[in-house]
Design a protein around this motif. Structure first.
Motif, mmCIF file in Angstrom:
data_model
loop_
_atom_site.group_PDB
_atom_site.id
_atom_site.type_symbol
_atom_site.label_atom_id
_atom_site.label_comp_id
_atom_site.label_asym_id
_atom_site.label_seq_id
_atom_site.Cartn_x
_atom_site.Cartn_y
_atom_site.Cartn_z
ATOM 1 N N UNK A 237 -14.536 12.269 -42.028
ATOM 2 C CA UNK A 237 -13.973 10.991 -42.234
ATOM 3 C C UNK A 237 -14.836 9.813 -41.546
ATOM 4 N N UNK A 238 -14.483 8.457 -41.938
ATOM 5 C CA UNK A 238 -15.189 7.379 -41.557
ATOM 6 C C UNK A 238 -15.084 7.371 -39.741
ATOM 7 N N UNK A 239 -13.745 7.543 -39.574
ATOM 8 C CA UNK A 239 -13.680 7.213 -38.094
ATOM 9 C C UNK A 239 -14.383 8.335 -37.314
ATOM 10 N N UNK A 240 -14.599 9.496 -37.786
ATOM 11 C CA UNK A 240 -15.341 10.543 -37.059
ATOM 12 C C UNK A 240 -16.823 9.916 -36.993
ATOM 13 N N UNK A 241 -17.271 9.428 -38.237
ATOM 14 C CA UNK A 241 -18.733 9.027 -38.348
ATOM 15 C C UNK A 241 -18.931 7.910 -37.293
ATOM 16 N N UNK A 243 -17.061 7.525 -34.583
ATOM 17 C CA UNK A 243 -17.073 7.812 -33.284
ATOM 18 C C UNK A 243 -18.492 8.400 -32.832
ATOM 19 N N UNK A 244 -18.736 9.287 -33.745
ATOM 20 C CA UNK A 244 -19.984 9.969 -33.269
ATOM 21 C C UNK A 244 -21.246 8.748 -33.287
ATOM 22 N N UNK A 245 -21.267 7.986 -34.034
ATOM 23 C CA UNK A 245 -22.385 7.102 -34.008
ATOM 24 C C UNK A 245 -22.229 6.323 -32.680
ATOM 25 N N UNK A 246 -20.971 6.009 -32.068
ATOM 26 C CA UNK A 246 -20.924 5.358 -30.880
ATOM 27 C C UNK A 246 -21.081 5.950 -29.879
ATOM 28 N N UNK A 247 -20.544 7.335 -29.778
ATOM 29 C CA UNK A 247 -20.319 8.038 -28.531
ATOM 30 C C UNK A 247 -21.320 9.258 -28.508
ATOM 31 N N UNK A 248 -21.914 9.771 -29.582
ATOM 32 C CA UNK A 248 -23.009 10.831 -29.634
ATOM 33 C C UNK A 248 -24.352 10.088 -29.747
#
Lengths: 252, 548
Positions: A237-241, A243-248
């Motif tokens: 999902x976009x949210x997961x993306x 989230x990953x861009x932000x936190x990972x």
């Protein structure tokens, strides 16, 4: 006029590079070796200059272990008139040493033009041409993509590929030129020329004879492979993306 | 160490293909580059005008194929059942739903061969995971009289790997495990669905190579290679798969699993039945596992590109190369001046290594050995001798890998150049080497100079001629002059009308040109014995009339 061309024997460009297990350098045992492609282009240009009547002789020179003779044999098969091999252990031939040897050879052979490849594809140094020009105090035309000689005025007009376009230089001869990829397409070694090359002389010399000390100013500490690219992931999902861009990846 | 940007530049500017094998095209087993569907169909107006092609949309009772080859009409065998819901339910029960494929898009791909030349209308593809599942599928299909087409990478050239009508596609792609590798003997045992290129890279790490290499290696599967007895460019060195395949496991039409998966080089116990499955194109059983003898990888490769004045010189050169290069000879390919012209004219990236003159024939010799300098010396000595004795008029030896791949690119670029030149009629023939080029010359006389360009090239070392007739467009008159003349000529000289492509659907009816009727009868008996209902890959290899 005589043209001298510097030839380097390198790991063939199609070979997959492997690092030695002790990380001291690149594995060269049982690996296909060929002439550095930029040296091939430099040699081709020298041959064309000779064929168009501006030069009388092309001399190929190489420094390194005995096997360099094979590469010089290739340059003779392409059309060089004779060759000089300066025997030196492979670890010692770093750009400054090579530049000093080339300078010494120039003093012996007195060419009107010294041609090199812009760089070798093994260490990508791109230093030797510039260094030897400095040592000789000759004008230099590096990254040449077009070379026009004027025999009368003893001038070379050189197009160089620079950031943002072409730069045209006018150099008084004698000069140092280094070849870029677009300068020409090198010829193949044909059978009749391979046959002729067998009787062409390859002179062997040593750094001592040329009074050059093969001193290494550079210490290689470690050679490692570039980090392997990690496999990608498919996000659901976009949210997961986000989230990953932000936190990972920490890019937003 | 090597700058990435440099590599990119070199490829862009010299347009030299870095990896020979990736371009290794079509030349060896595939004879044409892929063409978009519409372009392809447009060039085959004859086919489109024929009403029987309606089956492309619906299941038709008649299959009419004439894409640049002589028409062959096949009727759907009425004794085969059609798929119903119970069948689907059964398959889902034994395989699980995700291995039972009814998705239109996936079926579209599986129904069409890679040249877009042959197209079936199957409504079902099964992808078993292992021999047991495949055995259950065949057992069921046989009992229901459902026709089956075995499919691997679907890279064939004769319509053997796609359904003709609504046959159930049994695809082996999920059976892709490497079972074992013995580093002492070099014997590799793997499942049928392993992709050739994956096997090549697996072996590369171990210091071995596959005994076969061909253009489709990125897609083709070892099971399909063995089923079709694929040739390719290493055949002159390592021989055919009849020699290198040491054993295999196959499933018969009734689901019986025949375990012949030996790994022994020598085994004289009774009839060597594995050979029946090598090259029978899935008509006798489906190969599920293969054990294959792999040669060690040798590092020293040298390539020469040579010019010869006449075909007799090419032959003499081959004769001498076999003697003087002996164990290091790994390829001996030839092309004629017409092929060379096509390549130089249609492919921008190719340049003539011997531009000083135009020659009638060009030969590419490759040696593979263990010692770079001695191999090179040997090749040079051989070539210089050939030059002195006049067999070779001119030549060049590749001094590095980029030159080597540019030499290969000429030979391998021929199919692509032919495709660009217009319509092309392709024939893959085995003919005794001394007569091989006579066919090209006879064909040229027959067609006259202006109408069509007759091109000859191929694996001279194996007596394998690729005869191609290039014309501005497909033309019935040209076809009528080529066929059946080309088959009759080949037959008269005891050649084979299919050297390495197989018969498939394209040439099933033409089998008599290369095999006596007694032989074909015996083949039909074997087929009836192993597959009494004829459900395995029907309409192909053997004329269907013999089996009904």
């Amino acid at each position: 006029m005589k043209i001298m061309v510097a030839i380097k024997r390198v790991v063939d460009y199609a070979v997959k590079i492997r690092i030695k297990s002790d990380k001291s350098g690149v594995e060269t045992k049982n690996v296909k070796m060929s002439m550095n492609p930029f040296c091939e282009i430099a040699l081709e240009e020298a041959l064309r200059i000779k064929e168009s009547g501006f030069a009388s002789e092309v001399v190929a020179v190489s420094m390194g272990p005995t096997q360099c003779v094979d590469t010089l044999r290739t340059s003779l098969a392409m059309g060089a008139d004779r060759a000089i091999h300066v025997d030196a252990p492979s670890g010692s031939v770093l750009p400054l040493s090579v530049a000093k040897i080339l300078k010494a050879l120039v003093e012996v052979e007195k060419p009107g033009l010294l041609f090199l490849g812009k760089q070798a594809i093994d260490d990508d140094c791109n230093q030797t041409g510039q260094m030897v020009a400095g040592l000789l105090n000759w004008p230099q035309g590096t990254f040449a993509s077009k070379v026009v000689l004027d025999k009368e005025k003893k001038v070379a007009t050189v197009d160089r590929e620079v950031d943002g376009g072409l730069e045209t230089l006018c150099l008084d001869l004698p000069a140092v030129l280094t070849a870029d990829l677009r300068l020409n397409q090198p010829r193949y070694a044909t059978l009749p020329n391979i046959m002729k090359a067998k009787s062409k002389p390859i002179k062997k010399m040593t750094p001592e004879e040329l009074k050059v000390e093969m001193r290494s100013d550079i210490e290689v500490i470690q050679v490692t492979e570039p980090p392997k690219r990690e496999a990608g992931v498919i996000v659901s999902s976009v949210d997961e993306l986000v989230d990953k861009l932000k936190n990972e990846a920490r890019v937003i | 160490m090597f700058s990435a940007s440099y590599r990119r530049k070199l490829i862009l500017n010299l347009t030299i293909l870095n990896n020979r094998s990736s371009s290794l095209s079509q030349g060896f087993t595939h004879h044409s580059a892929p063409v978009p569907v519409n372009q392809f169909l447009a060039s085959f107006t004859r086919g489109l005008q024929n009403p029987s092609l309606i089956h492309l949309r619906n299941i038709s009772e008649i299959q009419h194929r004439n894409y640049g080859s002589e028409a062959s009409i096949v009727q759907r065998n009425p004794k085969f059942s059609t798929i119903n819901n119970d069948d689907i339910t059964y398959f889902e029960k034994i395989l699980g739903a995700k291995k039972v494929i009814q998705d239109n898009e996936e079926l579209e791909t599986a129904n069409t061969d890679w040249m877009n030349k042959y197209k079936g209308s199957s409504k079902l593809m099964l992808q078993p995971d292992n021999t047991e599942e495949l055995s259950q599928i065949l057992k069921y299909c046989n009992s229901r009289c459902l026709a089956v087409v075995p499919q691997g990478g679907n890279t064939g050239l004769v319509g053997g790997s796609v359904p003709v009508f609504d046959e159930v596609i049994v695809n082996t792609r999920r059976m892709n495990k490497i079972i074992s590798f013995d580093e002492v003997s070099g014997v590799l045992v793997c499942e049928a669905g392993c992709i050739l290129e994956n096997l090549i890279s697996f072996l590369d790490q171990k210091g071995f190579i596959m005994p076969l290499d061909l253009g489709a290696k990125g897609s083709c599967q070892i099971g399909g290679n063995v089923s079709t007895n694929a040739g390719g460019l290493r055949l002159v060195r390592y021989g055919s798969l009849h020699g290198t395949v040491l054993g295999l496991e196959a499933v018969l039409a009734n689901g019986d699993v025949i375990d012949m998966l030996g790994t022994l080089r020598k085994d004289n116990t009774g009839y060597d039945l594995k050979h029946l499955f090598i090259g029978s194109e899935g008509s006798l059983g489906i190969i599920t596992k293969v054990s294959i003898l792999t040669p060690p990888k040798l590092s020293a490769v040298n390539i020469a590109f040579l010019a010869c004045e006449d075909y007799a010189s090419c032959q003499k050169l081959l004769f001498q190369a076999k003697r003087r290069l002996g164990e290091i000879l790994s390829a001996f390919e030839f092309l004629d001046a017409q092929a060379m012209n096509l390549v130089l004219h249609h492919l921008d990236s190719v340049r003539n290594p011997l531009p000083s003159s135009i020659y009638s024939f060009y030969v590419l010799i490759e040696t593979t050995g263990s010692n770079e300098s001695s191999d090179k010396e040997k090749l040079e000595a051989f070539l210089l001798h050939a030059m002195e004795t006049g067999l070779v008029s001119d030549g060049a030896i590749a001094q590095d890998s980029s030159q080597a791949s540019s030499f290969w690119h000429i030979r391998e670029g021929i199919p692509e150049a032919l495709q660009k030149a217009g319509a092309v009629y392709k024939y893959d023939l085995s003919i005794p080497v001394e007569k091989m080029y006579d066919l090209v010359e006879d064909m040229r006389l027959r067609l006259g100079d202006d109408r069509a360009n007759v091109v000859g090239y191929g694996h001279l070392g194996d007596g394998n001629l690729h005869l191609n007739v290039s014309a501005p467009k497909y033309d019935d008159d040209i076809l009528a002059k080529i066929e059946p003349f080309v088959y009759e000529w080949t037959s008269r000289h005891r050649g084979s009308i299919s050297a390495e492509h197989g018969l498939g659907l394209m040439k099933a009816e033409k089998i008599y040109y290369s095999k006596s009727s007694e032989t074909v009868q015996l083949m039909a008996s074997i087929k009836r014995l192993l597959d009494p209902n004829g459900v395995l890959n029907p309409y192909k290899v053997i004329p269907p009339s013999l089996l009904s």
